[in-house]
Write a protein that holds these residues in place. Structure first.
Motif, short mmCIF file in Angstrom:
data_model
loop_
_atom_site.label_atom_id
_atom_site.label_comp_id
_atom_site.label_asym_id
_atom_site.label_seq_id
_atom_site.Cartn_x
_atom_site.Cartn_y
_atom_site.Cartn_z
N VAL A 174 54.31 -4.70 39.84
CA VAL A 174 54.92 -4.74 38.51
C VAL A 174 54.52 -6.01 37.78
CG1 VAL A 174 57.10 -4.81 37.25
CG2 VAL A 174 56.87 -3.32 39.25
N LEU A 175 54.57 -7.15 38.47
CA LEU A 175 54.18 -8.41 37.85
C LEU A 175 52.70 -8.41 37.50
CD1 LEU A 175 54.89 -11.29 37.02
CD2 LEU A 175 54.43 -12.02 39.37
N ALA A 176 51.86 -7.86 38.39
CA ALA A 176 50.42 -7.80 38.11
C ALA A 176 50.15 -6.92 36.89
CB ALA A 176 49.68 -7.26 39.34
N ILE A 213 48.16 -21.50 34.62
CA ILE A 213 48.58 -20.10 34.47
C ILE A 213 48.85 -19.46 35.83
CG2 ILE A 213 47.81 -17.81 33.72
CD1 ILE A 213 46.16 -19.25 31.54
N LEU A 214 47.95 -19.70 36.78
CA LEU A 214 48.03 -19.01 38.07
C LEU A 214 49.19 -19.51 38.93
CD1 LEU A 214 44.26 -18.74 39.04
CD2 LEU A 214 45.78 -16.90 38.29
N VAL A 215 49.46 -20.80 38.90
CA VAL A 215 50.50 -21.34 39.78
C VAL A 215 51.87 -20.71 39.51
CG1 VAL A 215 51.80 -23.43 40.36
CG2 VAL A 215 49.31 -23.49 40.32
N ALA A 241 55.98 -16.85 40.95
CA ALA A 241 56.88 -15.76 40.56
C ALA A 241 56.71 -14.56 41.47
CB ALA A 241 56.61 -15.37 39.11
N GLY A 242 55.46 -14.27 41.87
CA GLY A 242 55.22 -13.16 42.79
C GLY A 242 55.85 -13.41 44.15
N THR A 250 60.44 -12.47 48.12
CA THR A 250 61.29 -13.11 49.12
C THR A 250 62.74 -13.26 48.70
OG1 THR A 250 60.67 -15.30 48.26
CG2 THR A 250 59.35 -14.39 50.07
N ARG A 251 63.03 -13.12 47.40
CA ARG A 251 64.39 -13.33 46.94
C ARG A 251 64.82 -12.19 46.03
NH1 ARG A 251 65.45 -19.24 44.71
NH2 ARG A 251 67.53 -18.31 44.68
N ASP A 252 66.14 -12.00 45.93
CA ASP A 252 66.66 -10.97 45.06
C ASP A 252 66.41 -11.35 43.60
OD1 ASP A 252 67.90 -8.74 44.19
OD2 ASP A 252 69.93 -9.28 44.82
#
Length: 291
Positions: A115-117, A274-276, A281-282, A287-289
């Motif tokens: 979804v993020l991608a 940008i990438l970091v 976020a990915g 790993t988290r809700d």
């Protein structure tokens, strides 16, 4: 008389796969979402209008100079339009989180990273369209000043192609920077403040602090070996200045006392900014809700 139960048809695995949330369908869904937001069109209009206005004002202000070159004002159109692109990215990154629609999205697509991608891909696509229109607006903005001096505008001369390509990448990159901050911080106001501080506020604050720390009567000492100034070096590696390096040629003007990153160095530093946050976020999504 015996009764026979109707035979049950088991769906074939390939047909099930075709009905699943493929990446192409996720991209199409994200495209529909961003295209249905009125804020997208408002931001596009503001970006284009600011690009035209800043280029027009800059070109007219310098048109009286003996060495006036209208093409030099093209990058001045980015001064404020990049702000709007940052806000666009933040809104895309936090939009579903603020409305609670993310629950439906992640039920339909349990693997959250695609979804993020897809969101990043769509943001880059929309940003590319807006950036192209903004560059057209900057060219139109410098035409009146050029005409007042009886000059033409040659977009292929000298450093102009580099400035145009770099400006395009800068605007698209600012949208992705905002997206990464929004997806990572998950709060519209906090993400917007963070991005605008990095791009606009921190560079100005560092420059003022450096000027105040310098004695007014101190004269620069001519030395054969140039020394790097810590403040200027920090400015060169901030996203705003690194992105601006993309619009210049190697050896172009940069902060005094800072390393000359050049266009390729600016590309690398800006890409890292940008990438970091996008990668972070990915990782946070996996790993988290979300709540």
């Amino acid at each position: 008389m015996s009764a026979h139960a109707p035979a049950r048809t088991v769906p074939r695995p390939d047909s099930v796969g075709r009905r699943g949330p493929t990446f192409g369908r996720v991209v199409a869904s994200e495209w529909t979402k961003i295209g249905s937001l009125r804020s997208t069109y408002w931001i596009a209009g503001v970006t284009i209008a600011l690009s035209w206005a800043m280029a027009y004002l800059s070109a007219n202000a310098s048109s009286g100079d003996p060495g006036f070159q209208p093409e030099a004002s093209l990058t001045d159109g980015l001064a404020l339009s990049q702000l709007a692109m940052c806000v666009l990215g933040v809104l895309v990154g936090t939009g579903e989180l603020s409305t609670g629609a993310f629950r439906a999205t992640f039920v339909a697509v349990p693997r959250r990273v695609p979804v993020l991608a897809a969101r990043a891909l769509v943001t880059a696509g929309v940003g590319a369209v807006i950036a192209a229109l903004a560059l057209v607006a900057t060219v139109l903005g410098i035409l009146p000043a050029a005409a007042s001096r009886g000059m033409g505008v040659d977009l292929t001369a000298e450093n102009t192609p580099q400035a145009l390509v770099g400006s395009f990448l800068l605007l698209v990159g600012m949208a992705l920077l905002g997206l990464g901050a929004g997806a990572l911080l998950r709060h519209t106001a906090l993400a917007t403040t963070t991005v605008l501080a990095l791009v606009f506020v921190v560079p100005v604050a560092l420059s003022l602090a450096s000027d105040l720390a310098t004695e007014p009567l101190d004269l620069p000492v001519e030395t054969e070996v140039a020394t790097l100034d810590p403040v200027s070096t920090a400015l060169a590696f901030l996203p705003g200045d690194a992105a601006y390096r993309m619009t210049t040629t190697a050896g172009g003007d940069g902060p005094d006392g800072a390393p000359d990153l050049g266009p390729w160095g600016g590309d690398a530093v800006f890409a890292a900014w940008i990438l970091v946050p996008l990668v972070a976020a990915g990782v946070r999504l996996r790993t988290r809700d979300v709540t």
